[in-house]
Design a protein around this motif. Structure first.
Motif, PDB file in Angstrom:
ATOM      1  N   PHE A 112      -4.349   7.523   8.471  1.00  0.00           N
ATOM      2  CA  PHE A 112      -3.330   6.736   9.154  1.00  0.00           C
ATOM      3  C   PHE A 112      -2.911   5.603   8.234  1.00  0.00           C
ATOM      4  N   GLY A 113      -1.683   5.131   8.439  1.00  0.00           N
ATOM      5  CA  GLY A 113      -1.203   4.122   7.511  1.00  0.00           C
ATOM      6  C   GLY A 113       0.016   3.388   8.012  1.00  0.00           C
ATOM      7  N   VAL A 114       0.430   2.422   7.198  1.00  0.00           N
ATOM      8  CA  VAL A 114       1.600   1.616   7.501  1.00  0.00           C
ATOM      9  C   VAL A 114       2.518   1.645   6.286  1.00  0.00           C
ATOM     10  N   GLU A 115       3.779   1.964   6.528  1.00  0.00           N
ATOM     11  CA  GLU A 115       4.802   1.967   5.481  1.00  0.00           C
ATOM     12  C   GLU A 115       5.608   0.688   5.620  1.00  0.00           C
ATOM     13  N   PHE A 116       5.690  -0.077   4.554  1.00  0.00           N
ATOM     14  CA  PHE A 116       6.308  -1.394   4.628  1.00  0.00           C
ATOM     15  C   PHE A 116       7.813  -1.324   4.427  1.00  0.00           C
ATOM     16  N   SER A 117       8.511  -2.253   5.041  1.00  0.00           N
ATOM     17  CA  SER A 117       9.970  -2.291   4.965  1.00  0.00           C
ATOM     18  C   SER A 117      10.414  -2.829   3.607  1.00  0.00           C
ATOM     19  N   PRO A 118      11.643  -2.501   3.193  1.00  0.00           N
ATOM     20  CA  PRO A 118      12.151  -3.017   1.918  1.00  0.00           C
ATOM     21  C   PRO A 118      12.149  -4.540   1.899  1.00  0.00           C
ATOM     22  N   GLY A 119      11.615  -5.112   0.829  1.00  0.00           N
ATOM     23  CA  GLY A 119      11.540  -6.558   0.712  1.00  0.00           C
ATOM     24  C   GLY A 119      10.180  -7.131   1.006  1.00  0.00           C
ATOM     25  N   THR A 120       9.296  -6.353   1.660  1.00  0.00           N
ATOM     26  CA  THR A 120       7.941  -6.803   1.936  1.00  0.00           C
ATOM     27  C   THR A 120       7.048  -6.466   0.745  1.00  0.00           C
ATOM     28  N   PHE A 121       6.263  -7.437   0.305  1.00  0.00           N
ATOM     29  CA  PHE A 121       5.376  -7.165  -0.826  1.00  0.00           C
ATOM     30  C   PHE A 121       4.190  -8.116  -0.812  1.00  0.00           C
ATOM     31  N   MET A 122       3.200  -7.775  -1.634  1.00  0.00           N
ATOM     32  CA  MET A 122       2.011  -8.597  -1.783  1.00  0.00           C
ATOM     33  C   MET A 122       2.087  -9.313  -3.131  1.00  0.00           C
ATOM     34  N   PRO A 123       2.191 -10.618  -3.158  1.00  0.00           N
ATOM     35  CA  PRO A 123       2.269 -11.329  -4.439  1.00  0.00           C
ATOM     36  C   PRO A 123       1.079 -11.052  -5.355  1.00  0.00           C
ATOM     37  N   SER A 124      -0.108 -10.836  -4.786  1.00  0.00           N
ATOM     38  CA  SER A 124      -1.295 -10.602  -5.607  1.00  0.00           C
ATOM     39  C   SER A 124      -1.403  -9.164  -6.104  1.00  0.00           C
ATOM     40  N   LEU A 125      -0.643  -8.251  -5.491  1.00  0.00           N
ATOM     41  CA  LEU A 125      -0.661  -6.849  -5.890  1.00  0.00           C
ATOM     42  C   LEU A 125       0.754  -6.294  -5.728  1.00  0.00           C
ATOM     43  N   PRO A 126       1.685  -6.763  -6.555  1.00  0.00           N
ATOM     44  CA  PRO A 126       3.092  -6.403  -6.373  1.00  0.00           C
ATOM     45  C   PRO A 126       3.360  -4.919  -6.628  1.00  0.00           C
ATOM     46  N   PRO A 127       4.382  -4.356  -5.960  1.00  0.00           N
ATOM     47  CA  PRO A 127       4.697  -2.938  -6.121  1.00  0.00           C
ATOM     48  C   PRO A 127       4.949  -2.518  -7.565  1.00  0.00           C
ATOM     49  N   GLY A 128       5.436  -3.449  -8.394  1.00  0.00           N
ATOM     50  CA  GLY A 128       5.680  -3.102  -9.787  1.00  0.00           C
ATOM     51  C   GLY A 128       4.433  -2.655 -10.520  1.00  0.00           C
ATOM     52  N   ARG A 129       3.270  -3.107 -10.080  1.00  0.00           N
ATOM     53  CA  ARG A 129       2.004  -2.694 -10.684  1.00  0.00           C
ATOM     54  C   ARG A 129       1.473  -1.411 -10.067  1.00  0.00           C
ATOM     55  N   LEU A 130       2.153  -0.927  -9.029  1.00  0.00           N
ATOM     56  CA  LEU A 130       1.653   0.235  -8.296  1.00  0.00           C
ATOM     57  C   LEU A 130       2.572   1.452  -8.378  1.00  0.00           C
ATOM     58  N   VAL A 131       3.635   1.371  -9.145  1.00  0.00           N
ATOM     59  CA  VAL A 131       4.567   2.495  -9.218  1.00  0.00           C
ATOM     60  C   VAL A 131       3.838   3.737  -9.722  1.00  0.00           C
ATOM     61  N   ASP A 132       3.942   4.811  -8.946  1.00  0.00           N
ATOM     62  CA  ASP A 132       3.335   6.110  -9.271  1.00  0.00           C
ATOM     63  C   ASP A 132       1.814   6.034  -9.391  1.00  0.00           C
TER      64      ASP A 132
END
Length: 232
Positions: free
Chosen positions: A76-96
């Motif tokens: 189970f999980g949660v998909e975040f809306s566009p614009g929501t991010f974690m400053p300590s673990l930003p999406p740019g570090r998680l691509v693919d």
């Protein structure tokens, strides 16, 4: 190999929170693996398997990949809306890629120096709200506006920088992924590949085929066959 929507019985729920796009829940399917299609969203996923709970942060995906399915597991999980991010673990570090949060001794997880209890399927949105109150989740309202059109008062460069910070992707990459999703929807509703290419904005059918092979892991004819109840 099948896509998740072809293989799993998904229980999905839309969210009233501006931070969350949707929550979902499912169980293992009788297959060794599935196709995880490209997505501009990032998400948190909990896997319950053999008495343990693993919390993974999955970044946006720029291509389709094969993902193994552990037997007798619950997800189970949660998909975040566009614009929501974690400053300590930003999406740019998680691509693919994905990151499993380190576990504490009691089965909780560590996030940004704090210990958090792994949420259950009915506790996902309260968990997100707690993360936001702690400052671990933030939302940039410029991002959804930028994805819907132009943003007044900001330069193109500033907008692109904020979109990249919050999503890990450029606006162009997000639009290409979303266009592939629209094409899949058209094909699944019975439209021919030639018509789907035109309606989704592709230059021609070969362009559509290349795009879907990259982002969805299937050709247009395979998607049409699956929608019609054909064999993979």
């Amino acid at each position: 190999m099948k896509r998740a929507v072809e293989l799993f019985e998904l229980e999905e729920r839309a969210s009233a929170s501006p931070l969350v796009e949707r929550t979902w829940r499912t169980r293992s399917a009788p297959a060794a693996s599935f196709i995880s299609v490209a997505s501009s969203h990032w998400e948190m996923v909990v896997t319950r398997h053999e008495g343990t709970s693993l919390l993974v942060v999955r970044g946006p995906e720029t291509r389709a990949t094969a993902v193994p399915i552990p037997p007798d597991a619950e997800f189970f999980g949660v998909e975040f809306s566009p614009g929501t991010f974690m400053p300590s673990l930003p999406p740019g570090r998680l691509v693919d890629r994905s990151v499993a949060l380190p576990q504490a001794a009691d089965g909780s997880v560590r996030l940004d120096g704090s210990v958090w209890e792994v949420p259950g399927p009915d506790d996902l949105e309260p968990f997100v709200a707690e993360l936001a109150r702690a400052g671990l989740l933030v939302r940039d309202p410029v991002v959804p506006e930028a994805l819907g059109g132009e943003v007044r008062g900001l330069s193109t460069r500033s907008v692109e920088r904020r979109v990249a910070r919050a999503t890990g992707l450029t606006r162009g990459a997000i639009r290409r992924i979303e266009r592939a999703g629209r094409a899949v929807d058209l094909l699944s509703r019975g439209m021919s590949p030639l018509e789907a290419a035109r309606h989704a904005g592709y230059a021609d059918q070969p362009h559509l085929t290349r795009s879907l092979t990259r982002y969805v892991g299937q050709t247009p004819s395979r998607i049409v066959s699956s929608a019609a109840g054909g064999e993979p």
